[in-house]
Design an enzyme around this catalytic site. Structure first.
Site, PDB file in Angstrom:
ATOM      1  N   ASP A 349       0.829  -1.204   0.000  1.00  0.00           N
ATOM      2  CA  ASP A 349       0.000   0.000   0.000  1.00  0.00           C
ATOM      3  C   ASP A 349       0.859   1.247   0.000  1.00  0.00           C
ATOM      4  O   ASP A 349       0.530   2.236  -0.647  1.00  0.00           O
ATOM      5  CB  ASP A 349      -0.940  -0.004   1.204  1.00  0.00           C
ATOM      6  CG  ASP A 349      -0.194  -0.130   2.532  1.00  0.00           C
ATOM      7  OD1 ASP A 349       0.879  -0.762   2.568  1.00  0.00           O
ATOM      8  OD2 ASP A 349      -0.690   0.392   3.542  1.00  0.00           O
ATOM      9  N   ARG A 353       5.379   4.127   6.137  1.00  0.00           N
ATOM     10  CA  ARG A 353       4.984   4.055   7.541  1.00  0.00           C
ATOM     11  C   ARG A 353       5.079   2.617   8.080  1.00  0.00           C
ATOM     12  O   ARG A 353       5.536   1.705   7.393  1.00  0.00           O
ATOM     13  CB  ARG A 353       3.567   4.600   7.723  1.00  0.00           C
ATOM     14  CG  ARG A 353       2.472   3.783   7.065  1.00  0.00           C
ATOM     15  CD  ARG A 353       1.148   4.521   7.141  1.00  0.00           C
ATOM     16  NE  ARG A 353       0.062   3.759   6.530  1.00  0.00           N
ATOM     17  CZ  ARG A 353      -0.982   4.306   5.930  1.00  0.00           C
ATOM     18  NH1 ARG A 353      -1.077   5.619   5.828  1.00  0.00           N
ATOM     19  NH2 ARG A 353      -1.941   3.553   5.427  1.00  0.00           N
ATOM     20  N   ASP A 354       4.614   2.425   9.290  1.00  0.00           N
ATOM     21  CA  ASP A 354       4.630   1.103   9.915  1.00  0.00           C
ATOM     22  C   ASP A 354       3.471   0.266   9.368  1.00  0.00           C
ATOM     23  O   ASP A 354       2.527  -0.066  10.071  1.00  0.00           O
ATOM     24  CB  ASP A 354       4.560   1.216  11.448  1.00  0.00           C
ATOM     25  CG  ASP A 354       3.356   2.033  11.929  1.00  0.00           C
ATOM     26  OD1 ASP A 354       2.646   2.624  11.086  1.00  0.00           O
ATOM     27  OD2 ASP A 354       3.116   2.063  13.142  1.00  0.00           O
ATOM     28  N   GLU A 355       3.589  -0.089   8.083  1.00  0.00           N
ATOM     29  CA  GLU A 355       2.562  -0.882   7.405  1.00  0.00           C
ATOM     30  C   GLU A 355       3.215  -1.597   6.233  1.00  0.00           C
ATOM     31  O   GLU A 355       3.611  -2.739   6.361  1.00  0.00           O
ATOM     32  CB  GLU A 355       1.406   0.021   6.962  1.00  0.00           C
ATOM     33  CG  GLU A 355       0.167  -0.744   6.547  1.00  0.00           C
ATOM     34  CD  GLU A 355      -1.061   0.153   6.508  1.00  0.00           C
ATOM     35  OE1 GLU A 355      -2.073  -0.298   5.959  1.00  0.00           O
ATOM     36  OE2 GLU A 355      -1.018   1.288   7.035  1.00  0.00           O
ATOM     37  N   ASP A 362      -6.094  -2.849  -2.836  1.00  0.00           N
ATOM     38  CA  ASP A 362      -5.301  -1.935  -3.651  1.00  0.00           C
ATOM     39  C   ASP A 362      -4.807  -2.638  -4.912  1.00  0.00           C
ATOM     40  O   ASP A 362      -4.843  -2.083  -6.016  1.00  0.00           O
ATOM     41  CB  ASP A 362      -4.099  -1.425  -2.855  1.00  0.00           C
ATOM     42  CG  ASP A 362      -4.468  -0.771  -1.540  1.00  0.00           C
ATOM     43  OD1 ASP A 362      -5.267  -1.355  -0.794  1.00  0.00           O
ATOM     44  OD2 ASP A 362      -3.939   0.306  -1.233  1.00  0.00           O
ATOM     45  N   TRP A 421     -11.634  -6.668  -1.469  1.00  0.00           N
ATOM     46  CA  TRP A 421     -10.239  -6.988  -1.176  1.00  0.00           C
ATOM     47  C   TRP A 421      -9.974  -8.449  -1.549  1.00  0.00           C
ATOM     48  O   TRP A 421      -9.121  -8.743  -2.373  1.00  0.00           O
ATOM     49  CB  TRP A 421      -9.942  -6.696   0.298  1.00  0.00           C
ATOM     50  CG  TRP A 421      -9.549  -5.270   0.539  1.00  0.00           C
ATOM     51  CD1 TRP A 421      -8.333  -4.815   0.947  1.00  0.00           C
ATOM     52  CD2 TRP A 421     -10.358  -4.089   0.366  1.00  0.00           C
ATOM     53  NE1 TRP A 421      -8.329  -3.430   1.037  1.00  0.00           N
ATOM     54  CE2 TRP A 421      -9.559  -2.966   0.687  1.00  0.00           C
ATOM     55  CE3 TRP A 421     -11.675  -3.859  -0.032  1.00  0.00           C
ATOM     56  CZ2 TRP A 421     -10.031  -1.661   0.621  1.00  0.00           C
ATOM     57  CZ3 TRP A 421     -12.158  -2.556  -0.099  1.00  0.00           C
ATOM     58  CH2 TRP A 421     -11.339  -1.486   0.222  1.00  0.00           C
ATOM     59  N   GLU A 638      -2.898   8.641  -0.752  1.00  0.00           N
ATOM     60  CA  GLU A 638      -3.848   7.681  -0.192  1.00  0.00           C
ATOM     61  C   GLU A 638      -5.245   8.271  -0.100  1.00  0.00           C
ATOM     62  O   GLU A 638      -6.249   7.595  -0.351  1.00  0.00           O
ATOM     63  CB  GLU A 638      -3.381   7.265   1.208  1.00  0.00           C
ATOM     64  CG  GLU A 638      -4.318   6.312   1.923  1.00  0.00           C
ATOM     65  CD  GLU A 638      -3.800   5.931   3.298  1.00  0.00           C
ATOM     66  OE1 GLU A 638      -4.216   4.874   3.813  1.00  0.00           O
ATOM     67  OE2 GLU A 638      -2.974   6.685   3.865  1.00  0.00           O
ATOM     68  N   HIS A 659       0.578   6.122  -2.464  1.00  0.00           N
ATOM     69  CA  HIS A 659      -0.409   5.040  -2.454  1.00  0.00           C
ATOM     70  C   HIS A 659      -0.956   4.954  -3.879  1.00  0.00           C
ATOM     71  O   HIS A 659      -1.593   5.875  -4.340  1.00  0.00           O
ATOM     72  CB  HIS A 659      -1.558   5.430  -1.519  1.00  0.00           C
ATOM     73  CG  HIS A 659      -1.770   4.529  -0.359  1.00  0.00           C
ATOM     74  ND1 HIS A 659      -0.949   4.537   0.741  1.00  0.00           N
ATOM     75  CD2 HIS A 659      -2.724   3.619  -0.092  1.00  0.00           C
ATOM     76  CE1 HIS A 659      -1.405   3.672   1.633  1.00  0.00           C
ATOM     77  NE2 HIS A 659      -2.489   3.087   1.144  1.00  0.00           N
TER      78      HIS A 659
END
Length: 773
Positions: A349, A353-355, A362, A421, A638, A659
Site C-alpha cells: 500500500d 509508515r509502519d505498514e 489496492d 479486497w 492515499e 499510495h
C-alpha cells in the site's frame, strides 16, 4: 545427484540441495546486531565455471573474496515463508580464484522477523526467530562447497536493522571477526523455489534540487521526487563522527520537516565513520518512502555527495501516455512512481509508515493499470501464490499477503474476508489472462476462486451480502474505503456496505463463470452463471427503485452497476440520468473511494457521457486527480484530501503520500482515451479492441504499449470536432474497430466504415467526427 533446477508445477522451480540451513550462533535475536556466516575453501588452479545457489531466513547479501555476489536487493525476497522461500542463482565464476577463497553471507531480520504491522501490537519474529542461510556452490564436477555446521559466524557492523526501523551501521567494526560457530536448523528444503519474478534493483540515483539548514543546524535535502528506496551519500571526517538520516514525504508550513505520518516507523539510518578518507554508505537491508531527507552530522565530518536511490521490482516501463495537458502527464508519471515505490517484492500500500503491506484491495483495483505500465505478469503470479497461501480454511482471503496476522491472530484477529479486497483472487488472474494470455494462472487459482465466492455467499447465505459492521467479525468489509463525503455538515451520498459487497459478489461470481468456461469446466461454469444471474436479479430487487434510482444514489453504486451491466433494461435510461445528476450536484467532484474510483470514468464513457467524464477528470479542486498534482504531488496520495488547499497536512495517523490505488485511472487513459484494450476472446493482445473516446481538451494524445508481439502505438489529434487517429499494430496483433455514437462518419485509410473493421498489422489512420454537443 542432480543439482540443476527443475520444474515442480506451474513455473515454480526447485532443485536438490546439498547444503543445510545454518544459523549463526553469534545471533542475539531480533533487533540486535546482524550476523554473518563464513567459510574458507580451496579451489585448484584450473579456471572453471561456478554457480552459487543461495537462500536465507531473513535477508542476505553474499560476498566472495570481498566482492559482492550479484546486484539484487532484499534477497531472497518476501513470500509467505511457511509456504515457500525463494532462492537465487548466480554465476560466480569471475569471483573464484585459484587457491584459498572466502565466502561470507550477511544476514539481517528483514520481513522474516522484523516487527510487522502497526503500533504497539506490531508482530516480531513473525515467521521465525532465527536468521539463517543455505547455499550450494556448484562447479562442473558437482558441489564445491555447501552450508553446514562447520561454517563460522560473527557480528556485522550493522548494529541494528529492521524494515520499519531502518539501519544502524558502525564502520569502525567492518573487520569481520569469527567469534562463534553455526548450527543446523530443521528446515523443509521442499519450501525452496527459484525466485519467481524480477529481482529488486536500483534505478538511477536522483540528485537534490534544493538544500537548506533548519533552526537546529540540520541539513534538509529535497530530491524533488517521492520514491521507495534509500539515501546514498559519501562522507568524510573523523572516526566516531556520526551521520543520521531521517526521511519524510512532505513539508509543513515554513518548510518544516514533517514525518508524523510514518507513525511508529523510525525509518532512519545512523552511520558511524571509520575515519579513513571518503566513506560511502547506503542501507543494506531496508528501504524507505521519502522525498526529503534530514541529515544530522555529529562530530567532525561533512557530506561530500548525496542522492536518493529509487528501488523497484519493476523499474522498466511497458507503456506510456502523454497528452496536451501537463497536469495529466504529471498524473501519469505520479502513477508510475507510486507503482515503482510500492512494487518492491509485493504490491504494498505504501513504502513509508509502519505498514507496507500487500493489501489485496489496492492490488486488484490497480492490476490492469500495472499491466499497462509494466510487464507485471510474474510479479502478480508470485503475489497470487501468497494470497492462496494465506487463504483461510473457510475460503476467506486475507486483507493483505504475505499476511503476518495469519500466524498470529491473537494480535490482529479477523484480518480476512472483505469483499473488494478478497476479490483479488479472481480479478487479478483475469487481468493476467486478458493482458498476457496466461491461461495457467486461471487453472492455478481456480480452486481458491471457488472457495472465495462460496465464502462470500455464506456471509449471509444468499445473493445479497449483509456484512457485519464491526471490524474483525466474519465477512466485515471495507466497502468503498476512503470515499469522500464532501461537506461534513451535509455529506454527499455514499454507498452502503451491503450494496458494495453485493456488487463485488456479482463481479467475482460472473468472472468465475467465464473462467470456468475457458478452462472447460462446464459444470462449474453453469453453476456460477446461474448464481451470477441470481445475484443480478436480487441486486435489482434490493437496490434499484421503480424510478431507476439506486438505493444510495451515490457515484460508486452507479459506476459499478453500469460497468458490470447490473441495471435492468427498463431502468437504464432513468438510472443513467440519476447517475449524471448526482455528479452534476457534486460540482463534478469525485465521490468515489478505493473500489468506486477505477469504475467511475469507464462507466461514464461506456454510457456515452464523455462531457461528464471530461469535467470530472480535469477539475482541479479537492477531491480530484489533478488537485494533488496542482499541490506538487509527485506520487499518488492515499486520500483525496491528504493536504488542504492551504498546505495543511491532514491528520497524519493514516495519510500516505505514496499510495497507487487512485492511479488506476490510467487504465481509462489507455483503454478509453487512447482507445486500445485487450480482448477476452483473443487474449494477450492477439486482438486489440480499438475504441477511442477522445477528450478534446487533452489533444494531442500519444500512447504505446509493449506486448509480446511488439509495440502497439496509438495517437490522435482533435481539430474542432474532427479526430484523426493513428494506430500501429505489430505482427501477431489484429485490431477490431466497431463504430460507436461518438465516431461519426468514420473512415479507415480513406475507406468508409459501416459496421466493423478488422485492422491487420501495420499503421492505420482512422478519421471521424465527434457528435456536436
Amino acid at each position: 545427484m542432480n543439482f540443476q533446477p527443475k520444474a515442480v508445477g506451474g513455473d515454480l522451480v526447485s532443485r536438490a540441495w546439498s547444503g543445510d540451513m545454518i544459523a549463526p550462533l553469534s545471533d542475539r535475536g531480533q533487533g540486535t546486531a546482524a550476523s554473518f556466516v563464513a567459510k574458507t575453501f580451496i579451489c585448484d588452479g584450473t579456471k572453471m565455471p561456478a554457480e552459487l545457489f543461495i537462500s536465507a531466513l531473513g535477508l542476505y547479501r553474499c560476498f566472495i573474496n570481498g566482492k559482492r555476489v550479484g546486484e539484487d536487493l532484499l534477497t531472497p525476497g518476501w513470500t509467505s515463508y511457511d509456504h515457500r522461500v525463494a532462492y537465487q542463482r548466480y554465476d560466480v565464476s569471475h569471483l573464484i580464484k585459484s587457491g584459498q577463497n572466502r565466502i561470507e553471507i550477511w544476514l539481517a531480520d528483514g520481513w522474516y522477523r522484523s516487527p510487522l504491522m502497526w503500533g504497539q501490537k506490531a508482530i516480531p519474529n513473525c515467521w521465525g526467530d532465527r536468521t539463517a542461510a543455505m547455499a550450494d556452490l556448484v562447479g562442473p564436477n558437482g558441489v564445491i562447497l555447501s552450508t553446514d555446521a562447520s561454517w563460522q559466524s560473527g557480528l556485522l557492523p550493522i548494529r541494528k536493522s529492521g524494515i520499519y526501523f531502518g539501519e544502524i551501521y558502525d564502520a569502525r567494526e567492518e573487520r569481520l571477526v569469527e567469534t562463534h560457530g553455526t548450527v543446523t536448523l530443521p528446515f523443509d528444503k521442499a519450501l525452496l523455489v527459484a525466485h519467481e519474478t524480477a529481482p529488486v534493483r536500483e534505478l538511477p540515483a536522483i540528485a537534490p534540487i534544493d538544500t537548506w539548514t533548519d533552526a537546529e543546524g540540520r541539513t534538509i535535502y529535497d530530491f524533488g521526487q517521492n520514491i521507495g528506496g534509500y539515501v546514498l551519500y559519501t562522507v568524510r571526517g573523523a572516526a566516531g563522527a556520526e551521520v543520521r538520516v531521517e526521511h519524510s514525504e512532505v513539508l509543513g508550513p515554513d518548510r518544516y520537516f514533517d514525518n508524523r505520518n510514518y507513525r511508529t516507523a523510525q525509518a532512519h539510518t545512523i552511520y558511524t565513520l571509520r575515519g579513513t578518507g571518503d566513506e560511502t554508505y547506503s542501507p543494506h537491508f531496508t528501504f524507505f518512502g521519502f522525498r526529503y531527507a534530514r541529515v544530522t552530522v555529529t562530530g567532525n565530518a561533512h557530506i561530500v555527495t548525496i542522492s536518493s536511490v529509487p528501488i523497484s521490482s519493476l523499474p522498466n516501463l511497458a507503456g506510456s501516455f502523454s497528452s496536451g495537458n501537463a497536469l495529466v502527464n504529471r498524473l501519469v508519471q505520479n502513477t508510475i512512481w507510486s507503482q515503482r515505490a510500492n512494487f518492491i517484492e509485493v504490491p504494498t500500500d505504501c513504502p513509508q509508515r509502519d505498514e507496507r503491506l500487500g493489501w489485496t484491495g489496492d492490488a486488484q483495483v490497480f492490476a490492469a493499470t500495472a499491466c499497462w505500465l509494466t510487464d507485471s505478469r510474474t510479479f502478480f503470479r508470485k503475489y497470487l501464490r501468497d494470497v492462496m497461501a494465506d487463504q483461510r480454511e473457510d475460503g476467506a482471503v486475507s486483507h493483505f499477503s504475505p499476511d503476518p496476522t495469519r500466524l498470529h491472530p491473537e494480535n490482529f484477529p479477523g484480518f480476512a474476508g472483505s469483499t473488494g479486497w478478497g476479490d483479488a483472487i479472481v480479478v487479478i488472474p483475469w487481468v493476467l489472462y486478458t493482458h498476457y494470455g496466461d491461461r495457467a494462472v486461471l487453472s492455478e487459482c481456480l480452486n481458491a476462486m471457488v472457495r472465495w465466492v462460496n465464502f462470500v455467499w455464506s456471509i449471509s447465505d444468499g445473493p445479497i451480502v449483509r456484512p457485519p459492521s464491526r471490524w474483525g467479525d466474519r465477512g466485515f468489509t471495507f466497502g468503498d474505503w476512503l470515499q469522500p463525503v464532501g461537506d461534513n455538515r451535509k455529506p454527499r451520498p455514499t454507498i452502503a456496505d451491503d450494496c458494495a459487497a453485493t456488487l463485488y459478489h456479482f463481479i467475482s461470481t460472473d468472472l468465475l463463470a467465464k473462467i470456468a468456461a475457458i478452462l472447460g469446466d462446464e459444470v462449474l461454469a453453469e453453476r456460477m452463471t446461474g448464481r451470477a444471474e441470481e445475484i443480478r436479479h436480487a441486486f435489482a430487487r434490493e437496490f434499484i427503485a421503480p424510478s431507476g434510482r439506486i438505493a444510495h444514489n451515490d457515484q460508486t453504486s452507479y459506476a459499478l452497476a453500469f460497468l458490470h451491466d447490473l441495471i435492468p433494461a427498463e431502468h437504464h435510461a432513468a438510472a443513467r440520468q440519476h447517475f449524471r445528476q448526482v455528479i452534476v450536484d457534486a460540482d463534478y467532484k469525485i465521490g468515489t473511494g478505493f473500489i468506486g474510483t477505477p469504475a467511475l470514468l469507464p462507466a461514464l464513457t461506456k454510457l456515452g457521457m464523455d462531457d461528464i467524464a471530461e469535467k470530472v477528470f480535469l477539475q482541479e479542486e479537492v477531491p480530484g486527480w489533478l488537485y494533488q498534482v496542482s499541490k506538487g504531488a509527485t506520487t499518488i496520495w492515499e486520500r483525496w484530501d491528504s493536504m488542504a488547499p492551504d498546505g495543511t497536512i491532514y491528520e497524519p495517523d493514516m495519510n500516505s503520500y505514496n499510495h497507487y490505488a487512485y492511479g488506476a485511472v490510467c487504465q481509462w487513459l489507455f483503454e478509453n482515451v487512447a482507445g486500445i484494450s485487450p480482448s477476452a476472446t483473443a487474449p494477450g493482445f492477439a486482438e486489440v479492441i480499438v475504441d477511442p473516446a477522445p477528450i478534446a481538451a487533452l489533444s494531442p494524445v500519444t500512447a504505446h504499449h509493449d506486448v509480446r508481439q511488439g509495440r502497439i502505438e496509438a495517437a490522435w489529434e482533435c481539430r474542432g470536432n474532427r479526430v484523426t487517429y493513428r494506430l500501429t499494430l505489430p505482427e501477431g496483433c489484429v485490431g477490431r474497430f466497431r463504430p460507436g455514437l461518438r465516431h461519426q462518419n468514420p473512415s479507415i485509410n480513406g475507406e468508409p466504415v459501416a459496421e466493423e473493421a478488422i485492422l491487420r498489422p501495420g499503421t492505420h489512420q482512422l478519421v471521424f467526427s465527434l457528435p456536436q454537443s
